[in-house]
Write an enzyme that holds these catalytic residues in place. Structure first.
Site, PDB file in Angstrom:
ATOM      1  N   LYS A 113       0.757  -1.355   0.157  1.00  0.00           N
ATOM      2  CA  LYS A 113       0.132  -0.067  -0.072  1.00  0.00           C
ATOM      3  C   LYS A 113       0.865   1.003  -0.073  1.00  0.00           C
ATOM      4  CE  LYS A 113      -4.331  -1.318  -0.169  1.00  0.00           C
ATOM      5  NZ  LYS A 113      -4.568  -1.924  -1.497  1.00  0.00           N
ATOM      6  N   LYS A 193      -3.064 -10.540 -10.180  1.00  0.00           N
ATOM      7  CA  LYS A 193      -4.267 -11.265  -9.655  1.00  0.00           C
ATOM      8  C   LYS A 193      -5.418 -10.333 -10.013  1.00  0.00           C
ATOM      9  CE  LYS A 193      -5.431  -8.920  -5.320  1.00  0.00           C
ATOM     10  NZ  LYS A 193      -5.705  -8.618  -4.022  1.00  0.00           N
ATOM     11  N   LYS A 196     -10.026  -5.101  -9.524  1.00  0.00           N
ATOM     12  CA  LYS A 196     -10.902  -3.881 -10.070  1.00  0.00           C
ATOM     13  C   LYS A 196      -9.707  -2.748 -10.368  1.00  0.00           C
ATOM     14  CE  LYS A 196     -15.272  -2.086  -9.914  1.00  0.00           C
ATOM     15  NZ  LYS A 196     -16.381  -2.260  -9.296  1.00  0.00           N
TER      16      LYS A 196
END
Ligand code: AMP
Ligand code: TRP
Length: 327
Positions: A113, A193, A196
Protein backbone atom coordinates in the site's frame (compact mmCIF):
# COMPACT_ATOMS: atom_id res chain seq x y z
CA UNK A 1 -26.16 -27.93 15.20
CA UNK A 2 -23.77 -25.65 13.27
CA UNK A 3 -20.04 -26.41 13.03
CA UNK A 4 -18.90 -22.98 14.11
CA UNK A 5 -18.96 -19.34 13.16
CA UNK A 6 -17.79 -17.87 9.89
CA UNK A 7 -16.90 -14.23 9.42
CA UNK A 8 -15.70 -12.51 6.30
CA UNK A 9 -15.51 -8.98 5.05
CA UNK A 10 -14.96 -7.27 1.75
CA UNK A 11 -14.34 -3.65 0.95
CA UNK A 12 -17.26 -1.96 -0.81
CA UNK A 13 -15.72 -1.94 -4.27
CA UNK A 14 -19.00 -2.01 -6.17
CA UNK A 15 -19.70 -4.72 -8.71
CA UNK A 16 -17.80 -7.88 -7.90
CA UNK A 17 -15.53 -9.70 -10.34
CA UNK A 18 -14.69 -13.33 -11.05
CA UNK A 19 -11.75 -13.11 -8.59
CA UNK A 20 -14.01 -12.06 -5.73
CA UNK A 21 -16.47 -14.76 -6.71
CA UNK A 22 -14.07 -17.69 -7.09
CA UNK A 23 -11.79 -16.62 -4.24
CA UNK A 24 -14.42 -15.67 -1.68
CA UNK A 25 -18.13 -15.35 -2.51
CA UNK A 26 -18.52 -18.94 -3.68
CA UNK A 27 -17.24 -20.06 -0.28
CA UNK A 28 -19.42 -17.54 1.56
CA UNK A 29 -22.44 -19.16 -0.08
CA UNK A 30 -21.33 -22.77 0.46
CA UNK A 31 -20.51 -22.26 4.15
CA UNK A 32 -24.02 -21.03 4.94
CA UNK A 33 -25.17 -24.67 5.06
CA UNK A 34 -23.02 -25.78 7.96
CA UNK A 35 -21.90 -22.62 9.76
CA UNK A 36 -23.36 -19.60 11.47
CA UNK A 37 -22.25 -16.94 8.98
CA UNK A 38 -21.59 -13.24 9.38
CA UNK A 39 -20.68 -11.24 6.25
CA UNK A 40 -19.62 -7.65 6.40
CA UNK A 41 -19.20 -4.72 4.03
CA UNK A 42 -16.07 -3.17 5.54
CA UNK A 43 -16.65 0.49 4.80
CA UNK A 44 -14.20 1.71 7.47
CA UNK A 45 -11.46 -0.32 5.84
CA UNK A 46 -12.35 1.28 2.53
CA UNK A 47 -11.69 4.72 4.02
CA UNK A 48 -7.98 3.89 4.29
CA UNK A 49 -7.59 4.08 0.52
CA UNK A 50 -10.71 5.73 -0.85
CA UNK A 51 -10.68 9.33 -1.93
CA UNK A 52 -14.15 9.36 -3.47
CA UNK A 53 -16.06 8.64 -0.27
CA UNK A 54 -19.34 9.68 -1.88
CA UNK A 55 -19.10 6.38 -3.79
CA UNK A 56 -19.36 4.33 -0.59
CA UNK A 57 -23.13 4.18 -0.76
CA UNK A 58 -23.47 3.07 -4.37
CA UNK A 59 -20.50 0.70 -4.06
CA UNK A 60 -22.11 -0.93 -1.05
CA UNK A 61 -25.40 -1.28 -2.87
CA UNK A 62 -23.87 -2.81 -6.00
CA UNK A 63 -21.73 -5.21 -4.02
CA UNK A 64 -24.56 -6.47 -1.83
CA UNK A 65 -26.77 -6.93 -4.92
CA UNK A 66 -24.06 -9.22 -6.29
CA UNK A 67 -23.80 -11.07 -2.99
CA UNK A 68 -27.52 -11.73 -2.86
CA UNK A 69 -27.74 -12.69 -6.52
CA UNK A 70 -24.85 -15.13 -5.98
CA UNK A 71 -26.82 -16.90 -3.26
CA UNK A 72 -25.94 -15.25 0.03
CA UNK A 73 -29.08 -15.63 2.07
CA UNK A 74 -30.02 -12.99 4.66
CA UNK A 75 -32.39 -15.37 6.42
CA UNK A 76 -29.49 -17.75 7.09
CA UNK A 77 -26.60 -15.29 7.42
CA UNK A 78 -26.03 -11.90 8.96
CA UNK A 79 -25.14 -9.41 6.24
CA UNK A 80 -24.28 -5.93 7.46
CA UNK A 81 -22.17 -2.79 7.12
CA UNK A 82 -19.15 -2.56 9.42
CA UNK A 83 -19.59 1.05 10.56
CA UNK A 84 -23.17 0.38 11.64
CA UNK A 85 -21.83 -1.73 14.50
CA UNK A 86 -19.41 0.76 16.09
CA UNK A 87 -18.24 -1.67 18.80
CA UNK A 88 -15.61 -2.78 16.29
CA UNK A 89 -13.80 0.53 16.69
CA UNK A 90 -13.65 0.04 20.45
CA UNK A 91 -12.16 -3.42 20.06
CA UNK A 92 -9.75 -1.95 17.49
CA UNK A 93 -8.47 0.53 20.09
CA UNK A 94 -8.07 -2.17 22.71
CA UNK A 95 -6.31 -4.61 20.37
CA UNK A 96 -4.00 -1.80 19.26
CA UNK A 97 -2.51 -1.90 22.73
CA UNK A 98 -1.36 -5.50 22.34
CA UNK A 99 -0.03 -4.96 18.81
CA UNK A 100 3.69 -4.29 18.41
CA UNK A 101 4.34 -1.65 15.72
CA UNK A 102 6.97 -3.91 14.13
CA UNK A 103 4.36 -6.55 13.27
CA UNK A 104 2.36 -4.00 11.32
CA UNK A 105 5.26 -2.41 9.51
CA UNK A 106 6.60 -5.80 8.41
CA UNK A 107 3.36 -6.89 6.75
CA UNK A 108 3.75 -7.27 2.96
CA UNK A 109 0.23 -5.87 2.48
CA UNK A 110 1.21 -2.63 4.24
CA UNK A 111 4.42 -2.29 2.25
CA UNK A 112 2.46 -2.75 -0.96
CA UNK A 113 0.00 0.00 0.00
CA UNK A 114 2.88 2.34 0.78
CA UNK A 115 4.18 1.70 -2.73
CA UNK A 116 0.73 2.23 -4.23
CA UNK A 117 -0.15 5.45 -2.41
CA UNK A 118 3.09 7.07 -1.17
CA UNK A 119 1.32 10.41 -0.70
CA UNK A 120 -1.34 8.96 1.60
CA UNK A 121 0.35 6.68 4.13
CA UNK A 122 -2.17 7.35 6.85
CA UNK A 123 -2.33 5.92 10.36
CA UNK A 124 -5.46 3.93 9.46
CA UNK A 125 -3.55 2.12 6.76
CA UNK A 126 -1.00 0.88 9.28
CA UNK A 127 -3.79 -0.21 11.63
CA UNK A 128 -5.83 -1.86 8.84
CA UNK A 129 -4.96 -5.41 10.01
CA UNK A 130 -5.84 -4.55 13.63
CA UNK A 131 -9.29 -3.43 12.49
CA UNK A 132 -9.61 -6.63 10.47
CA UNK A 133 -8.58 -8.74 13.49
CA UNK A 134 -11.19 -6.82 15.49
CA UNK A 135 -13.89 -7.67 12.93
CA UNK A 136 -13.16 -11.35 13.26
CA UNK A 137 -12.66 -11.36 17.03
CA UNK A 138 -15.76 -9.27 17.77
CA UNK A 139 -17.96 -11.94 16.20
CA UNK A 140 -15.93 -14.79 17.75
CA UNK A 141 -15.47 -16.37 14.34
CA UNK A 142 -13.32 -19.50 14.03
CA UNK A 143 -13.42 -19.75 10.22
CA UNK A 144 -12.63 -16.96 7.76
CA UNK A 145 -13.16 -17.55 4.03
CA UNK A 146 -10.78 -15.31 2.03
CA UNK A 147 -8.61 -15.23 -1.07
CA UNK A 148 -4.90 -15.96 -0.83
CA UNK A 149 -3.95 -12.26 -0.62
CA UNK A 150 -5.48 -12.11 2.86
CA UNK A 151 -3.39 -14.87 4.46
CA UNK A 152 -0.82 -12.50 6.04
CA UNK A 153 -3.73 -10.62 7.65
CA UNK A 154 -5.19 -13.83 9.02
CA UNK A 155 -1.85 -14.92 10.48
CA UNK A 156 -1.60 -11.48 12.07
CA UNK A 157 -5.12 -11.78 13.53
CA UNK A 158 -4.20 -15.10 15.12
CA UNK A 159 -1.11 -13.59 16.72
CA UNK A 160 -2.99 -10.60 18.11
CA UNK A 161 -5.71 -12.82 19.56
CA UNK A 162 -3.07 -15.06 21.12
CA UNK A 163 -1.39 -12.06 22.71
CA UNK A 164 -4.65 -10.64 23.99
CA UNK A 165 -5.68 -13.98 25.50
CA UNK A 166 -2.25 -14.52 27.07
CA UNK A 167 -2.51 -11.17 28.78
CA UNK A 168 -6.20 -10.99 29.71
CA UNK A 169 -7.56 -14.54 29.65
CA UNK A 170 -9.12 -16.84 27.05
CA UNK A 171 -11.83 -14.52 25.75
CA UNK A 172 -11.19 -14.32 22.01
CA UNK A 173 -11.09 -17.09 19.38
CA UNK A 174 -8.04 -17.78 17.19
CA UNK A 175 -9.42 -17.77 13.65
CA UNK A 176 -8.51 -20.06 10.80
CA UNK A 177 -8.41 -18.94 7.16
CA UNK A 178 -10.40 -20.97 4.68
CA UNK A 179 -9.22 -20.80 1.10
CA UNK A 180 -11.40 -21.70 -1.85
CA UNK A 181 -10.34 -24.11 -4.56
CA UNK A 182 -9.17 -21.09 -6.59
CA UNK A 183 -7.54 -18.83 -4.01
CA UNK A 184 -5.77 -16.59 -6.54
CA UNK A 185 -7.56 -15.77 -9.76
CA UNK A 186 -5.43 -14.12 -12.42
CA UNK A 187 -6.67 -11.14 -14.40
CA UNK A 188 -7.09 -10.68 -18.15
CA UNK A 189 -3.34 -9.99 -18.39
CA UNK A 190 -2.67 -13.55 -17.18
CA UNK A 191 0.02 -12.25 -14.80
CA UNK A 192 -1.47 -10.14 -12.01
CA UNK A 193 -4.23 -11.10 -9.63
CA UNK A 194 -7.63 -10.07 -10.97
CA UNK A 195 -8.56 -6.73 -9.44
CA UNK A 196 -10.68 -3.75 -10.20
CA UNK A 197 -7.86 -1.30 -9.64
CA UNK A 198 -5.82 -2.94 -12.41
CA UNK A 199 -8.87 -3.02 -14.70
CA UNK A 200 -8.01 -6.61 -15.58
CA UNK A 201 -11.31 -8.00 -14.35
CA UNK A 202 -14.61 -9.40 -15.58
CA UNK A 203 -17.68 -8.43 -13.58
CA UNK A 204 -20.17 -11.08 -12.56
CA UNK A 205 -22.91 -8.76 -13.74
CA UNK A 206 -21.34 -8.06 -17.14
CA UNK A 207 -23.59 -8.48 -20.18
CA UNK A 208 -22.73 -11.22 -22.70
CA UNK A 209 -21.38 -8.51 -25.04
CA UNK A 210 -19.18 -7.04 -22.32
CA UNK A 211 -17.96 -10.53 -21.39
CA UNK A 212 -17.02 -11.23 -25.00
CA UNK A 213 -15.26 -7.88 -25.36
CA UNK A 214 -13.19 -8.47 -22.23
CA UNK A 215 -12.43 -12.12 -22.90
CA UNK A 216 -11.11 -11.28 -26.37
CA UNK A 217 -8.39 -9.15 -24.72
CA UNK A 218 -7.15 -12.02 -22.53
CA UNK A 219 -3.52 -12.99 -22.66
CA UNK A 220 -3.01 -16.70 -23.43
CA UNK A 221 0.19 -18.75 -23.46
CA UNK A 222 2.72 -16.03 -24.43
CA UNK A 223 4.87 -18.56 -26.30
CA UNK A 224 2.01 -19.15 -28.74
CA UNK A 225 2.50 -16.21 -31.06
CA UNK A 226 1.08 -17.59 -34.27
CA UNK A 227 -1.98 -19.69 -34.95
CA UNK A 228 0.32 -22.53 -36.04
CA UNK A 229 2.40 -22.49 -32.81
CA UNK A 230 1.48 -25.21 -30.35
CA UNK A 231 0.34 -23.96 -26.93
CA UNK A 232 0.54 -25.07 -23.34
CA UNK A 233 -2.97 -25.01 -21.86
CA UNK A 234 -1.57 -25.59 -18.36
CA UNK A 235 -0.29 -22.02 -18.27
CA UNK A 236 -3.18 -20.42 -20.16
CA UNK A 237 -5.59 -18.37 -18.06
CA UNK A 238 -8.38 -18.81 -20.61
CA UNK A 239 -8.11 -22.53 -20.10
CA UNK A 240 -7.99 -22.17 -16.30
CA UNK A 241 -11.09 -20.01 -16.16
CA UNK A 242 -12.94 -21.92 -18.86
CA UNK A 243 -12.58 -25.11 -16.84
CA UNK A 244 -14.44 -23.45 -13.97
CA UNK A 245 -17.37 -22.26 -16.04
CA UNK A 246 -17.83 -25.02 -18.61
CA UNK A 247 -20.55 -27.61 -18.20
CA UNK A 248 -18.44 -30.14 -20.09
CA UNK A 249 -15.11 -31.43 -18.68
CA UNK A 250 -14.76 -33.54 -21.84
CA UNK A 251 -14.83 -30.45 -24.04
CA UNK A 252 -12.20 -28.78 -21.81
CA UNK A 253 -9.88 -31.79 -22.22
CA UNK A 254 -10.54 -31.73 -25.95
CA UNK A 255 -9.61 -28.04 -26.17
CA UNK A 256 -6.42 -28.71 -24.16
CA UNK A 257 -5.51 -31.42 -26.65
CA UNK A 258 -6.32 -29.17 -29.62
CA UNK A 259 -4.24 -26.35 -28.10
CA UNK A 260 -1.25 -28.66 -27.70
CA UNK A 261 -1.55 -29.63 -31.37
CA UNK A 262 -2.38 -26.14 -32.67
CA UNK A 263 -5.68 -27.41 -34.06
CA UNK A 264 -7.66 -24.71 -32.24
CA UNK A 265 -6.62 -21.06 -32.24
CA UNK A 266 -6.68 -18.78 -29.18
CA UNK A 267 -9.31 -16.56 -30.78
CA UNK A 268 -11.71 -19.45 -31.32
CA UNK A 269 -11.09 -20.72 -27.81
CA UNK A 270 -11.77 -17.29 -26.32
CA UNK A 271 -15.04 -17.05 -28.24
CA UNK A 272 -16.14 -20.37 -26.89
CA UNK A 273 -15.12 -19.47 -23.36
CA UNK A 274 -16.97 -16.12 -23.57
CA UNK A 275 -20.12 -17.91 -24.66
CA UNK A 276 -19.89 -20.54 -21.89
CA UNK A 277 -19.15 -17.89 -19.27
CA UNK A 278 -22.08 -15.73 -20.36
CA UNK A 279 -24.35 -18.80 -20.19
CA UNK A 280 -23.03 -19.85 -16.80
CA UNK A 281 -23.69 -16.37 -15.42
CA UNK A 282 -27.17 -15.99 -16.95
CA UNK A 283 -29.08 -17.16 -13.84
CA UNK A 284 -26.99 -14.76 -11.76
CA UNK A 285 -27.86 -11.83 -14.05
CA UNK A 286 -31.54 -12.72 -13.86
CA UNK A 287 -31.60 -12.87 -10.08
CA UNK A 288 -29.71 -9.58 -9.93
CA UNK A 289 -32.16 -7.85 -12.26
CA UNK A 290 -35.03 -9.17 -10.15
CA UNK A 291 -33.46 -7.82 -6.93
CA UNK A 292 -32.79 -4.47 -8.55
CA UNK A 293 -36.51 -3.87 -8.92
CA UNK A 294 -36.74 -3.23 -5.18
CA UNK A 295 -33.78 -1.04 -4.18
CA UNK A 296 -35.02 -0.70 -0.57
CA UNK A 297 -34.61 -4.40 -0.07
CA UNK A 298 -30.80 -4.23 0.10
CA UNK A 299 -30.90 -1.47 2.72
CA UNK A 300 -33.55 -3.31 4.76
CA UNK A 301 -31.43 -6.46 4.75
CA UNK A 302 -28.38 -4.46 5.87
CA UNK A 303 -30.19 -2.70 8.69
CA UNK A 304 -31.65 -5.98 9.96
CA UNK A 305 -28.14 -7.49 9.69
CA UNK A 306 -26.65 -4.64 11.73
CA UNK A 307 -29.25 -5.18 14.45
CA UNK A 308 -28.40 -8.89 14.66
CA UNK A 309 -24.65 -8.21 14.51
CA UNK A 310 -24.92 -5.67 17.32
CA UNK A 311 -26.34 -8.33 19.64
CA UNK A 312 -23.20 -10.43 19.26
CA UNK A 313 -20.87 -7.42 19.34
CA UNK A 314 -22.34 -6.01 22.55
CA UNK A 315 -21.74 -9.31 24.37
CA UNK A 316 -18.13 -9.65 23.22
CA UNK A 317 -17.30 -6.07 24.09
CA UNK A 318 -18.72 -6.50 27.59
CA UNK A 319 -16.50 -9.56 28.10
CA UNK A 320 -13.45 -7.78 26.70
CA UNK A 321 -13.95 -4.70 28.90
CA UNK A 322 -14.36 -6.90 31.95
CA UNK A 323 -11.22 -8.89 31.13
CA UNK A 324 -9.16 -5.78 30.51
CA UNK A 325 -10.45 -4.20 33.71
CA UNK A 326 -12.15 -1.16 32.20
CA UNK A 327 -14.63 0.22 34.74
P1 AMP B 1 -11.52 -7.08 -1.79
O1 AMP B 1 -12.47 -6.69 -2.87
O2 AMP B 1 -10.07 -6.87 -2.12
O3 AMP B 1 -11.92 -6.55 -0.44
O4 AMP B 1 -11.61 -8.68 -1.69
C1 AMP B 1 -12.76 -9.36 -1.24
C2 AMP B 1 -12.46 -10.85 -1.17
O5 AMP B 1 -12.19 -11.35 -2.48
C3 AMP B 1 -11.21 -11.18 -0.33
O6 AMP B 1 -11.45 -12.37 0.40
C4 AMP B 1 -10.14 -11.39 -1.36
O7 AMP B 1 -9.12 -12.26 -0.91
C5 AMP B 1 -10.93 -12.00 -2.50
N1 AMP B 1 -10.28 -11.71 -3.81
C6 AMP B 1 -10.16 -10.49 -4.40
N2 AMP B 1 -9.51 -10.58 -5.59
C7 AMP B 1 -9.21 -11.91 -5.75
C8 AMP B 1 -8.54 -12.66 -6.77
N3 AMP B 1 -8.07 -12.09 -7.88
N4 AMP B 1 -8.41 -14.00 -6.58
C9 AMP B 1 -8.90 -14.60 -5.48
N5 AMP B 1 -9.54 -13.95 -4.49
C10 AMP B 1 -9.70 -12.62 -4.60
N1 TRP C 1 -8.92 -7.04 4.20
C1 TRP C 1 -9.98 -7.73 3.51
C2 TRP C 1 -9.81 -7.45 1.99
O1 TRP C 1 -9.21 -6.50 1.58
C3 TRP C 1 -11.35 -7.27 3.95
C4 TRP C 1 -11.65 -7.60 5.37
C5 TRP C 1 -11.82 -6.70 6.38
C6 TRP C 1 -11.84 -8.89 5.92
N2 TRP C 1 -12.14 -7.35 7.54
C7 TRP C 1 -12.16 -8.68 7.29
C8 TRP C 1 -11.78 -10.17 5.41
C9 TRP C 1 -12.39 -9.76 8.17
C10 TRP C 1 -12.01 -11.25 6.26
C11 TRP C 1 -12.31 -11.02 7.63
O2 TRP C 1 -10.33 -8.21 1.21
Amino acid sequence: MKKGRVFSGARPTGRQHLGNYLGAIRNYVALQQDYDCVYCVVDLHALTTLRETHELRSNTYEMVLDWLAAGMDPSASIIFVQSQVPQVTELHTILSMVTPMGWLMRLPTFKEKVRQQPDNVNYGLLGYPVLMASDIALYKADTVPVGEDQLPHLEFAREVVRRFNAQFGPILIEPQAKLSEVPRVLGLDGVNKMSKSLNNHIELAASPEEIERRVMTMVTDPARRYRTDVGNPDICNVQTLHRLFSGSPERIEEIAHQCRHASIGCVAHKREFARDLANALAPFRERRAELERDPDKVWDILSDGARRAREIATKTIAEVREAVGLP
